[in-house]
Design a protein around this motif. Structure first.
Motif, PDB file in Angstrom:
ATOM      1  N   PHE A 266       0.809  -1.217   0.000  1.00  0.00           N
ATOM      2  CA  PHE A 266       0.000   0.000   0.000  1.00  0.00           C
ATOM      3  C   PHE A 266       0.841   1.266   0.000  1.00  0.00           C
ATOM      4  CE2 PHE A 266      -4.115  -1.789   0.365  1.00  0.00           C
ATOM      5  CZ  PHE A 266      -3.917  -3.027   0.965  1.00  0.00           C
ATOM      6  N   ASP A 267       2.160   1.073   0.012  1.00  0.00           N
ATOM      7  CA  ASP A 267       3.006   2.263   0.134  1.00  0.00           C
ATOM      8  C   ASP A 267       3.732   2.585  -1.165  1.00  0.00           C
ATOM      9  OD1 ASP A 267       5.803   0.597   1.870  1.00  0.00           O
ATOM     10  OD2 ASP A 267       4.801   0.223  -0.046  1.00  0.00           O
ATOM     11  N   MET A 268       3.126   2.208  -2.281  1.00  0.00           N
ATOM     12  CA  MET A 268       3.800   2.436  -3.560  1.00  0.00           C
ATOM     13  C   MET A 268       3.824   3.924  -3.903  1.00  0.00           C
ATOM     14  SD  MET A 268       2.575  -0.717  -5.913  1.00  0.00           S
ATOM     15  CE  MET A 268       0.936  -0.682  -5.285  1.00  0.00           C
ATOM     16  N   PRO A 269       4.950   4.417  -4.373  1.00  0.00           N
ATOM     17  CA  PRO A 269       5.017   5.819  -4.804  1.00  0.00           C
ATOM     18  C   PRO A 269       4.305   5.984  -6.147  1.00  0.00           C
ATOM     19  CG  PRO A 269       7.060   4.720  -5.320  1.00  0.00           C
ATOM     20  CD  PRO A 269       6.209   3.705  -4.598  1.00  0.00           C
ATOM     21  N   PRO A 270       4.123   7.210  -6.603  1.00  0.00           N
ATOM     22  CA  PRO A 270       3.375   7.446  -7.845  1.00  0.00           C
ATOM     23  C   PRO A 270       3.965   6.766  -9.070  1.00  0.00           C
ATOM     24  CG  PRO A 270       3.800   9.519  -6.711  1.00  0.00           C
ATOM     25  CD  PRO A 270       4.495   8.455  -5.940  1.00  0.00           C
ATOM     26  N   PHE A 271       5.253   6.439  -9.047  1.00  0.00           N
ATOM     27  CA  PHE A 271       5.834   5.880 -10.258  1.00  0.00           C
ATOM     28  C   PHE A 271       5.872   4.359 -10.265  1.00  0.00           C
ATOM     29  CE2 PHE A 271       9.707   4.981  -8.014  1.00  0.00           C
ATOM     30  CZ  PHE A 271       9.881   6.039  -7.131  1.00  0.00           C
TER      31      PHE A 271
END
Lengths: 162, 586
Positions: free
Chosen positions: B568-573
């Motif tokens: 759930f902590d994926m960055p925008p890229f």
């Protein structure tokens, strides 16, 4: 021997690989370095950044696989080996000249500014903005960055001015 | 009344038996024998290793293992070391610390590698784990000396603090002052990564002086040479020592003090540091050289003949890390002097230079392989190689467990025959039956991968760059390497076919990294649909993958098995190809 300090202006939030750049490069007076360099190659004189820029152009990001950590330490060593004139990002600069070539992507003509007359990033940025006709309201949308010896873009304000 | 068969032992006996099983692998095996063994084992497991922090959630770990005392976590993929993983990717330790704070108050050891550790995390560690003895932050980042101050102030039982290769924000050198005067339990301290403002020398001196059990001390570069003698005289019991900067004007008093200090360290076996070393001060360590088992000169710009002279005085060396200034001639001396050598790493002094600046070729490695029968681990950067040399090396050292060759020009052919280096690497995998780790470079066709698939049955980690011609290469590896756990690939012409055909294999591995290859977005989506227990993460800084065609290749792909589902902590890229996840978001 030439040292490479490259500064870039870029909008915040843009990524490392593709932001519009304002490239600054420190270079010695042409007389000292007898090899004539073309205008475009002027900012590639340092062997470290030249080779790594070439690597980047060839698509060799990440090669050779030397840990970032180790590269940083090595780079500082190369600096220290070239006799230090003043403080640089790691404590040494080969060049006594403090003229910086400024090149903005999309603009053919580069300018030269004397970095030694500036005392802070603020004044430097202001001068650059004026030079390239970037108005005050647009100023916020640009971020001053610099490209170090091996092509890593780092935020200029993170490094002490000295 | 429950009938106990002759084959069942009381739980206490089983627990006692299990206490002898230290290896996680063996414990895992024991835990699947039957339900009661599973139960007993999980209650008495004390040490856990999580090779990928996203493979499992802290909740799941805590639920299964209620009483852990030692945890090791790894975050970012290995290629993050070479700038291939953008900032903000992930690997945050805070969620783990937060949950463990409540569940494992008796936690003694925390070891983290390539994770983002914040000051907040460190403060939480300091507050929650009063019994903490070991804190190792290997290639971590995101914290400052404030976090370290919190640890120093609170962890009264700390014996080991190791910040190896981490990026620490300099805020104040006074964090060392936060170790109370009553604190005397330090055994191992590695602060070699710290910058100029990070270490108050007087605090360090006092700390060293009051810790009689200190055995390992690795200083940072800023500690000047003339301070070392004093420090060493307070800790003559050291076994491992890393100097700070090893350069200074030659002064006879400094020289003799240093020589005496080193001489008094009778247990000293490992030396490192030597930043900016100048030859003048090398002889001060001569008294120690004969005992040295490990020498790390990889930050020392000293050249031959001084370098070779030093090496020739160290007959007990087992581990040698050095810059390529050693050259072939120095390696030949190493080969004839150091018969106990097990591990050799030769790093490039000028990795980006176009022309060679030293005379280091394949000959040096051949010499060492021939002279050192115990050699089993190699990392070697050089500019030329031949199949003949590799075959010779393979024949000389059938016991290799780790072989990593980095040719500075990654697609360079055999310099003598101009052929690809397939045969050479083929010989390595064929002769070295215990090979666990391999890094390839040079001009390589699909052939080498055929050899690897055929022979490298114990291979656990394979690193590939600029190699191969087709998907067949990847297929050979995925279908043939039975023990493969980690595969990392950059800039190879591998596409969808091999990946999709070997999808099931990916669940038996820890992770697969592919960057600048030819895997299409469509294939990633398909894998995401087919394989719910894999996290398929596509990384692209140019914009969301949906904005492009299904057939477009993805920039970076990271696939790893997980029982925790997409993170759930994926960055925008970073985008997950997990079907359910994606549809939940939209």
């Amino acid at each position: 021997m030439c040292m490479e300090l490259q500064l870039g202006l870029a909008p915040p939030g843009s990524d490392t690989w593709s932001r519009p750049l304002l490239k600054l490069g420190l270079y010695e007076d042409i007389n000292v370095n007898s090899k004539k360099r073309g205008f475009d190659h002027g900012y590639l004189e340092d062997e470290f950044s030249a080779a790594s820029f070439k690597n980047y152009e060839k698509g060799l990001v990440g090669w050779p696989p030397v840990k970032t950590w180790r590269r940083k330490k090595l780079r500082c060593q190369v600096h220290n080996h070239m006799t230090a004139a003043e403080n640089g990002c790691c404590g040494g600069r080969a060049s006594n000249s403090t003229y910086v070539k400024v090149k903005m992507e999309g603009v053919v003509i580069a300018r030269k500014i004397d970095i030694s007359i500036h005392q802070s990033f603020e004044t430097l940025t202001t001068t650059l903005m004026t030079m390239f006709d970037i108005f005050d309201e647009n100023r916020r949308s640009f971020k001053l960055t610099y490209q170090d010896k091996e092509g890593d873009w780092l935020i200029a304000e993170d490094v002490p001015w000295r | 009344m429950q009938k106990k068969t002759a084959y069942s032992f009381p739980d206490e006996i089983l627990e006692h038996v299990f206490s002898f099983i230290q290896s996680g692998k063996d414990r895992n095996a024991a835990s699947v024998v039957c339900k009661s063994w599973y139960e007993i084992e999980r209650w008495c497991r004390r040490k856990i290793f999580v090779g990928n922090c996203y493979a499992v959630s802290p909740t799941m770990v805590i639920r299964r293992f209620p009483d852990i005392r030692s945890i090791e976590l790894k975050g970012k993929p290995h290629f993050a070391d070479f700038n291939l993983v953008p900032d903000g990717w992930g690997g945050y330790v805070l969620p783990w610390i937060s949950e463990m704070a409540g569940a494992y108050p008796w936690l003694e050891e925390i070891r983290l590698k390539r994770m983002v550790v914040t000051d907040e995390s460190l403060e939480l560690v300091a507050k929650s784990f009063t019994n903490l003895q070991v804190l190792v932050l290997f290639s971590c980042e995101g914290f400052s000396t404030d976090g370290l101050a919190a640890i120093a102030a609170s962890c009264k039982n700390l014996t080991e603090l190791d910040l190896r290769d981490s990026e620490v924000d300099d805020l104040s050198g006074h964090w060392l002052n936060h170790f109370p005067d009553t604190y005397t339990s330090l055994v191992s301290l590695n602060i070699s990564c710290l910058g100029s403002d990070d270490v108050s020398f007087s605090a360090l001196e006092r700390l060293v002086g009051r810790c009689p059990n200190l055995r390992r001390l690795l200083l940072n570069r800023e500690v000047p040479l003339d301070k070392i003698a004093n420090l060493l005289s307070r800790a003559p019991q050291l076994i491992e020592f890393g100097t700070g900067t090893y350069a200074a004007e030659l002064r006879s008093d400094v020289y003799s003090n240093l020589a005496e200090a080193f001489c008094n360290c009778k247990d000293l076996k490992c030396l490192s540091g030597f930043w900016d070393a100048v030859p003048a001060y090398l002889p001060v360590i001569y008294s120690v050289c004969s005992r040295l088992t490990s020498l790390n000169l990889s930050y020392a710009p000293i050249q031959n003949p001084d370098l070779t002279k030093l090496v020739s005085q160290c007959p007990s060396l087992q581990r040698m890390w050095v810059l390529d200034y050693i050259e072939d001639s120095g390696l030949e001396v190493l080969a004839s002097s150091c018969k106990d050598l097990q591990e050799l790493r030769v790093f490039p002094s000028d990795p980006f230079g176009e022309e060679p600046n030293v005379s280091l070729t394949e000959k040096g490695l051949v010499a060492v392989s021939s002279g050192c029968p115990k050699l089993h681990s190699v990392l070697y950067f050089c500019r030329q190689m031949s199949n003949e040399a590799l075959v010779t090396i393979a024949q000389n050292c059938p016991n290799f467990t780790r072989f990593r060759l980095c040719l500075l020009d990654p697609k360079i052919a055999d310099y003598r025959t101009l052929q690809p280096l397939d045969v050479g690497f083929g010989a390595i995998v064929e002769h070295c039956k215990d090979l666990r780790r391999l890094s390839l470079s040079g001009l390589l066709t699909d052939r080498v991968f055929e050899y690897i698939g055929m022979h490298a049955k114990k291979l656990e980690m394979l690193s590939v760059a600029f190699a191969g011609e087709s998907d067949l290469a990847l297929h050979h590896v995925l279908s043939g390497c039975e023990s493969l756990r980690k595969l990392e690939i950059m800039n190879c012409p591998f596409g969808d076919k091999a990946l999709l055909a070997n999808a099931a294999k990916l669940e038996t591995m820890r992770s697969l990294w592919m960057s600048s290859c030819s895997v299409s977005l469509g294939a990633c989506k398909m894998l995401g649909q087919k394989m719910p227990r894999l996290n398929i993460e596509v990384m692209d800084e140019k914009g969301p993958p949906d904005s492009r065609a299904e057939s477009d290749p993805v920039d970076k792909l990271y696939i790893y098995r997980s029982v925790a589902g997409p993170r759930f902590d994926m960055p925008p890229f970073v985008w997950t190809m997990d079907e359910d996840f994606a549809s939940e978001l939209s």
